[in-house]
Motif scaffolding. Structure first.
Motif, PDB file in Angstrom:
ATOM      1  N   ASN A 220       0.718  -1.222  -0.002  1.00  0.00           N
ATOM      2  CA  ASN A 220      -0.071  -0.127   0.103  1.00  0.00           C
ATOM      3  C   ASN A 220       0.832   1.127   0.149  1.00  0.00           C
ATOM      4  O   ASN A 220       1.612   1.603   1.009  1.00  0.00           O
ATOM      5  N   LEU A 226      -6.110   1.158   3.819  1.00  0.00           N
ATOM      6  CA  LEU A 226      -7.005   0.571   2.941  1.00  0.00           C
ATOM      7  C   LEU A 226      -7.668  -0.502   3.358  1.00  0.00           C
ATOM      8  O   LEU A 226      -7.271  -1.348   4.176  1.00  0.00           O
ATOM      9  N   ARG A 271     -10.610   3.019  -0.376  1.00  0.00           N
ATOM     10  CA  ARG A 271     -10.728   3.917   0.754  1.00  0.00           C
ATOM     11  C   ARG A 271     -11.972   3.782   1.470  1.00  0.00           C
ATOM     12  O   ARG A 271     -13.145   4.145   0.728  1.00  0.00           O
ATOM     13  N   TYR A 277     -11.010   3.043  -5.496  1.00  0.00           N
ATOM     14  CA  TYR A 277     -10.729   1.651  -5.097  1.00  0.00           C
ATOM     15  C   TYR A 277      -9.871   1.293  -6.132  1.00  0.00           C
ATOM     16  O   TYR A 277      -9.459   1.716  -7.007  1.00  0.00           O
TER      17      TYR A 277
END
Length: 368
Positions: A220, A226, A271, A277
């Protein structure tokens, strides 16, 4: 001079047993290339009385037989055992090495043979007790061939005088040491074959275990933590972690998911509360190259998704708000597209976006 005695094999080409094994052999070395599945040894003891010493090797060759349904064959133990199934090209070989002493060589040989046979009997019994329980209880070990080889050896007892035509104590000690070294070398060779067979079975078992794992490695690099979820494309309504929960990804995580052979699994990231996304998002978006088949490994980096992008809250021009949302998502997707073979999700229709609370944080690790 050492005396060699070889027993002719009992060739029991039983119904259903592979007759390719059926060659009668006067020398058990015919099966020397057959890997030993298990082996045990029993040395002479100081309680053995007599100057005549004999060493015997007893082997037993067999397969696995019985009836197993397709459901029973899904037992995790079965892949490592299946290669020994009746009419296959692999056979189970159990070996016993034993020593005995007596005043008569024939008696010493008989005692050594009994000991070697008992060793093999114990090995096969323990093999069945370990493996043929539960859903495999309808299968069992089936002996097909057996054979033995006995040899008179120099007496290695410290309390006995070896029988020899040379009365030199030094020569007697050399002969005893040489014979002991030969016995140890033979046992080491058998053990090496057993270890190699065990290592092969372990490797096969591990390979089979990997067939039922899907591994995702996610990095990430977005500015936010996330939410993560994996969804099955084969089983309806099946997800990891499932139960309206989510994994939280702040850095790098590896997720090893238990799955079914041939099952297709896709990853999704998002998120919380926003429209941004990656992959399949919350599991209801289309995506390209964000899925793998059970048994595979997928690794990708989720690059920063850019500024916040919230769904329309009903104020202002709804069409304009929604167009702005799609534009932000499209910019994001172009930035993510092509990272390590992964692409971001693509909007397939024009859904009505609503604020969705994040799913509960899963209290399990990356495996399910």
């Amino acid at each position: 001079m050492l005396i060699h005695r070889y027993a002719v094999f009992a060739t029991l080409c039983l119904a259903g047993f592979a007759c390719a094994m059926g060659k009668a052999a006067a020398d058990i070395d015919y099966y020397k290339s057959t890997p030993t599945y298990e082996m045990d040894t029993q040395e002479c003891s100081d309680e053995d009385a007599g100057d005549r010493q004999v060493s015997c090797k007893y082997i037993e060759i067999g397969t696995i037989d019985g009836y197993l349904s397709e459901k029973e064959r899904k037992n995790p133990k079965w892949p490592a055992l299946e290669k020994y199934w009746n009419n296959t090209s692999r056979y189970l070989k159990f070996t016993g090495l034993a020593c005995a002493r007596h005043t008569l060589e024939s008696e010493a040989e008989k005692i050594a043979m009994d000991r070697a046979q008992n060793l093999v009997s114990s090995l096969t019994e323990h093999f069945e007790e370990r493996n043929f329980t539960g859903s495999l209880k309808h299968a069992g070990y089936r002996k097909g061939h057996y054979g033995w080889k006995c040899k008179s050896t120099a007496n290695t007892s410290a309390n006995s005088t070896p029988v020899t035509t040379d009365n030199s104590a030094e020569n007697n000690q050399d002969a005893a040491a040489e014979e002991q070294a030969r016995i140890e070398e033979e046992a080491a060779e058998e053990q090496a074959r057993a270890d190699a067979a065990a290592a092969e079975e372990q490797a096969l078992a591990e390979a089979e275990a990997r067939r039922t794992l899907a591994t995702f490695i996610l990095h990430n690099e977005d500015r936010y933590r996330l939410g993560i979820e994996f969804t099955s494309q084969t089983r309806r309504n099946h997800a990891w972690p499932g139960g309206n929960q989510q994994y939280n990804l702040a850095g790098t995580e590896t997720y090893a998911l238990n799955c079914r052979v041939g099952e297709k699994i896709c990853f999704g990231a998002w998120r919380d509360h926003q429209t941004i996304y990656w992959g399949a998002g919350r599991g209801n978006e289309g995506c390209a190259s964000c899925c793998i088949t059970c048994g595979g490994t997928f690794e990708t980096t989720l690059t920063d998704g850019g500024p916040d992008s919230y769904p329309s809250n009903g104020s202002g021009n709804a069409a304009e708000n929604f167009a702005n949302i799609l534009g932000a998502v499209g910019t994001l997707l172009n930035g993510v597209n092509g990272v390590n073979g992964s692409t971001g999700g693509t909007v397939q229709s024009a859904p009505t976006y609503t604020r969705r609370p994040p799913k509960r944080q899963s209290d399990i690790s990356g495996t399910d």
